[in-house]
Motif scaffolding. Structure first.
Motif, PDB file in Angstrom:
ATOM      1  N   GLU A 113      13.558 -19.004  65.391  1.00  0.00           N
ATOM      2  CA  GLU A 113      14.423 -19.926  64.650  1.00  0.00           C
ATOM      3  C   GLU A 113      15.892 -19.542  64.761  1.00  0.00           C
ATOM      4  O   GLU A 113      16.236 -18.379  64.904  1.00  0.00           O
ATOM      5  CB  GLU A 113      13.999 -19.946  63.180  1.00  0.00           C
ATOM      6  CG  GLU A 113      12.583 -20.494  63.003  1.00  0.00           C
ATOM      7  CD  GLU A 113      12.145 -20.572  61.549  1.00  0.00           C
ATOM      8  OE1 GLU A 113      12.858 -20.071  60.666  1.00  0.00           O
ATOM      9  OE2 GLU A 113      11.060 -21.142  61.304  1.00  0.00           O
ATOM     10  N   ARG A 114      16.729 -20.581  64.645  1.00  0.00           N
ATOM     11  CA  ARG A 114      18.181 -20.439  64.504  1.00  0.00           C
ATOM     12  C   ARG A 114      18.826 -19.564  65.590  1.00  0.00           C
ATOM     13  O   ARG A 114      19.595 -18.642  65.297  1.00  0.00           O
ATOM     14  CB  ARG A 114      18.517 -19.909  63.105  1.00  0.00           C
ATOM     15  CG  ARG A 114      18.025 -20.860  62.035  1.00  0.00           C
ATOM     16  CD  ARG A 114      18.416 -20.474  60.638  1.00  0.00           C
ATOM     17  NE  ARG A 114      17.943 -21.502  59.713  1.00  0.00           N
ATOM     18  CZ  ARG A 114      18.625 -22.614  59.420  1.00  0.00           C
ATOM     19  NH1 ARG A 114      19.816 -22.812  59.937  1.00  0.00           N
ATOM     20  NH2 ARG A 114      18.121 -23.507  58.593  1.00  0.00           N
ATOM     21  N   TYR A 139       5.912 -15.679  57.460  1.00  0.00           N
ATOM     22  CA  TYR A 139       7.315 -15.248  57.541  1.00  0.00           C
ATOM     23  C   TYR A 139       7.458 -13.775  57.159  1.00  0.00           C
ATOM     24  O   TYR A 139       8.491 -13.347  56.686  1.00  0.00           O
ATOM     25  CB  TYR A 139       8.188 -16.176  56.677  1.00  0.00           C
ATOM     26  CG  TYR A 139       8.526 -17.459  57.420  1.00  0.00           C
ATOM     27  CD1 TYR A 139       9.696 -17.570  58.168  1.00  0.00           C
ATOM     28  CD2 TYR A 139       7.655 -18.539  57.415  1.00  0.00           C
ATOM     29  CE1 TYR A 139      10.003 -18.719  58.877  1.00  0.00           C
ATOM     30  CE2 TYR A 139       7.950 -19.705  58.120  1.00  0.00           C
ATOM     31  CZ  TYR A 139       9.122 -19.784  58.848  1.00  0.00           C
ATOM     32  OH  TYR A 139       9.421 -20.927  59.554  1.00  0.00           O
ATOM     33  N   ASP A 211      16.784 -16.383  58.043  1.00  0.00           N
ATOM     34  CA  ASP A 211      17.821 -17.333  58.508  1.00  0.00           C
ATOM     35  C   ASP A 211      19.089 -16.567  58.866  1.00  0.00           C
ATOM     36  O   ASP A 211      19.611 -15.815  58.041  1.00  0.00           O
ATOM     37  CB  ASP A 211      18.159 -18.326  57.394  1.00  0.00           C
ATOM     38  CG  ASP A 211      17.177 -19.468  57.324  1.00  0.00           C
ATOM     39  OD1 ASP A 211      16.100 -19.376  57.934  1.00  0.00           O
ATOM     40  OD2 ASP A 211      17.495 -20.457  56.639  1.00  0.00           O
ATOM     41  N   GLU A 260      20.252 -19.329  52.171  1.00  0.00           N
ATOM     42  CA  GLU A 260      19.697 -19.420  53.524  1.00  0.00           C
ATOM     43  C   GLU A 260      20.682 -20.200  54.383  1.00  0.00           C
ATOM     44  O   GLU A 260      21.666 -20.738  53.883  1.00  0.00           O
ATOM     45  CB  GLU A 260      18.361 -20.175  53.508  1.00  0.00           C
ATOM     46  CG  GLU A 260      17.211 -19.332  53.027  1.00  0.00           C
ATOM     47  CD  GLU A 260      15.873 -19.993  53.261  1.00  0.00           C
ATOM     48  OE1 GLU A 260      15.820 -21.229  53.372  1.00  0.00           O
ATOM     49  OE2 GLU A 260      14.874 -19.267  53.328  1.00  0.00           O
ATOM     50  N   GLY A 280      12.576 -24.102  51.880  1.00  0.00           N
ATOM     51  CA  GLY A 280      11.856 -24.358  53.128  1.00  0.00           C
ATOM     52  C   GLY A 280      12.461 -25.525  53.888  1.00  0.00           C
ATOM     53  O   GLY A 280      13.680 -25.641  54.002  1.00  0.00           O
ATOM     54  N   GLN A 319      20.314 -29.370  56.180  1.00  0.00           N
ATOM     55  CA  GLN A 319      20.497 -27.946  55.887  1.00  0.00           C
ATOM     56  C   GLN A 319      21.447 -27.390  56.933  1.00  0.00           C
ATOM     57  O   GLN A 319      21.290 -27.654  58.133  1.00  0.00           O
ATOM     58  CB  GLN A 319      19.143 -27.227  55.957  1.00  0.00           C
ATOM     59  CG  GLN A 319      19.212 -25.784  55.532  1.00  0.00           C
ATOM     60  CD  GLN A 319      17.873 -25.075  55.636  1.00  0.00           C
ATOM     61  OE1 GLN A 319      17.040 -25.430  56.464  1.00  0.00           O
ATOM     62  NE2 GLN A 319      17.681 -24.055  54.817  1.00  0.00           N
TER      63      GLN A 319
HETATM   64  C1  GAL Z   1      14.014 -22.994  55.893  1.00  0.00           C
HETATM   65  C2  GAL Z   1      14.782 -22.250  56.964  1.00  0.00           C
HETATM   66  C3  GAL Z   1      14.277 -22.727  58.300  1.00  0.00           C
HETATM   67  C4  GAL Z   1      12.791 -22.430  58.340  1.00  0.00           C
HETATM   68  C5  GAL Z   1      12.085 -23.110  57.174  1.00  0.00           C
HETATM   69  C6  GAL Z   1      10.599 -22.806  57.130  1.00  0.00           C
HETATM   70  O1  GAL Z   1      14.465 -22.618  54.617  1.00  0.00           O
HETATM   71  O2  GAL Z   1      16.143 -22.499  56.836  1.00  0.00           O
HETATM   72  O3  GAL Z   1      14.977 -22.064  59.324  1.00  0.00           O
HETATM   73  O4  GAL Z   1      12.571 -21.062  58.275  1.00  0.00           O
HETATM   74  O5  GAL Z   1      12.663 -22.686  55.962  1.00  0.00           O
HETATM   75  O6  GAL Z   1      10.011 -23.325  55.977  1.00  0.00           O
END
Ligand code: GAL
Length: 379
Positions: A113-114, A139, A211, A260, A280, A319
């Protein structure tokens, strides 16, 4: 022509073997939330992304998603696009590909991610860091992972992953942070963060990293800014001069605020951050903060969104993921966010909005359509 109709039209033309018309069509506005075709007429697939400006070319890196819920895990890797005007993006392919080897940390199906990329002037390497979760472990892994390339578009070679700054206290540690209360109360996630319980636990293990984003300061020093302590507190870790490791200088900021999706930018000698809460894939009210030093203290500036209660409560259904300095306009910045679609990950949309300034605070307002000429310099 509405975007969907245009897309169907293009698909039909491509199927007939004709050149996709998108290549000829010049995009000249940002349309937040609408499908955004690349040079081949295919919707851009670069979620949780970030942008690198290198020698006059913008490179947009992001998570390549596939259809369905499985698309929330990494089935392909990091996609990269390039542009010189920020409207029209050329597909440059997969910059970093997940591995077919089931024994690899970055095996297909892991959480990737990211991804963010920065360029190191000294080594002339393009350095990618991303949030890595080992396959089928939810996670829990919470690691930062590194891949490197000689060219912006890649391919990026995997180097490895780690928890951060194991054995090292932050620069702003207090005597209370270091001293466990006996017996240790188990007071809930935020209170545990404030009491330093996760900090102490993870000094031994290496700090968590979920994140994340990267930021390069005016003097070339790089930082990895990341959600840690079970997402309760942000950590800012200084990178070594090569950007391939950590100097041991790091700071806890906005302790217990549950931030986040951090995106950091700098203007007029001050550091600004836009971030989200922790719900999430569901959107939540955005946050903003300012600091005179990257290591803090950071001052909360509140929710940057202006608009209807619904827009303010959901950050325009997005987000944050990155804030981009606007081309040729010092003090003008663009907010980049994701409108996630967790049931059909590939259908996630991009919410790009101009950052406005109100009494020194970065502010976001909805626009159906806007252009770079709408951007204003910071007063
Ligand atoms: C978010 C986060 C995403 C991903 C997601 C999973 O809060 O920013 O990158 O991890 O949760 O639920």
């Amino acid at each position: 022509m509405p975007n969907l109709a245009r897309l169907l039209f293009l698909v039909l033309f491509s199927a007939l073997g004709a050149a996709p018309l998108a290549a000829a069509e010049v995009l000249d506005a940002f349309k937040p939330g609408e499908l955004w075709p690349d040079d081949k007429g295919v919707p851009i697939n670069a979620h949780g992304g970030g942008i690198l400006l290198h020698q006059g070319v913008y490179y947009w890196f992001g998570e390549h998603k596939i259809a369905g819920e499985i698309g929330n895990t990494a089935q392909v890797g990091v996609h990269v696009y390039s542009s010189t005007d920020l409207y029209d993006w050329k597909d440059r392919g997969i910059a970093f590909r997940v591995s077919d080897d089931p024994a690899s940390e970055v095996t297909k199906g892991c959480g990737l991610e990211r991804p963010k990329v920065i360029y190191n002037e000294k080594t002339r390497k393009f350095v990618m860091w991303f949030h890595l979760e080992f396959k089928e472990q939810g996670y829990r892994t919470a690691r930062a992972a590194l891949a490197v390339s000689d060219t912006p578009e890649g391919p990026y070679a995997y180097v490895g992953s780690c928890r951060l700054n194991q054995g090292i206290w932050p620069v702003n540690v207090t005597p209370e942070d270091k001293t466990p209360q006996t017996p240790e109360p188990h007071a809930g996630r935020l209170a545990n963060a404030v009491l330093g319980q996760y900090l102490r636990r993870d000094v031994a293990l290496g700090q968590m990293s979920r994140d994340m984003t990267l930021f390069v300061d005016d003097d070339g020093t790089g930082y990895l800014i990341t959600s840690a302590e079970e997402n309760a507190t942000l950590h800012i870790h200084q990178l070594t001069t090569t950007y391939l490791g950590f100097t041991g200088q790091w700071s806890r900021v906005l302790v217990g605020d549950s931030n986040e999706a951090p995106a950091v930018f700098k203007h007029g000698g001050k550091y600004y951050m836009i971030s989200s809460g922790t719900t999430g894939w569901r959107p939540n009210p955005g946050r903003s903060a300012v600091a005179d030093s990257i290591f803090g203290p950071w001052t909360r500036l509140g929710n940057p969104c202006r608009g209807t209660p619904e827009q303010i409560a959901t950050t325009f259904e997005s987000q944050s993921t990155h804030v981009l300095p606007a081309p040729g306009k010092p003090g003008a910045f663009i907010y980049l966010g994701d409108r996630w679609r967790p049931k059909d990950a590939i259908d996630g949309r991009y919410i790009w909005l101009p950052i406005e300034w109100e009494e020194g605070k970065p502010i976001l307002r909805w626009r159906d359509s806007w252009t770079l000429t709408d951007l204003r310099n910071k007063p």
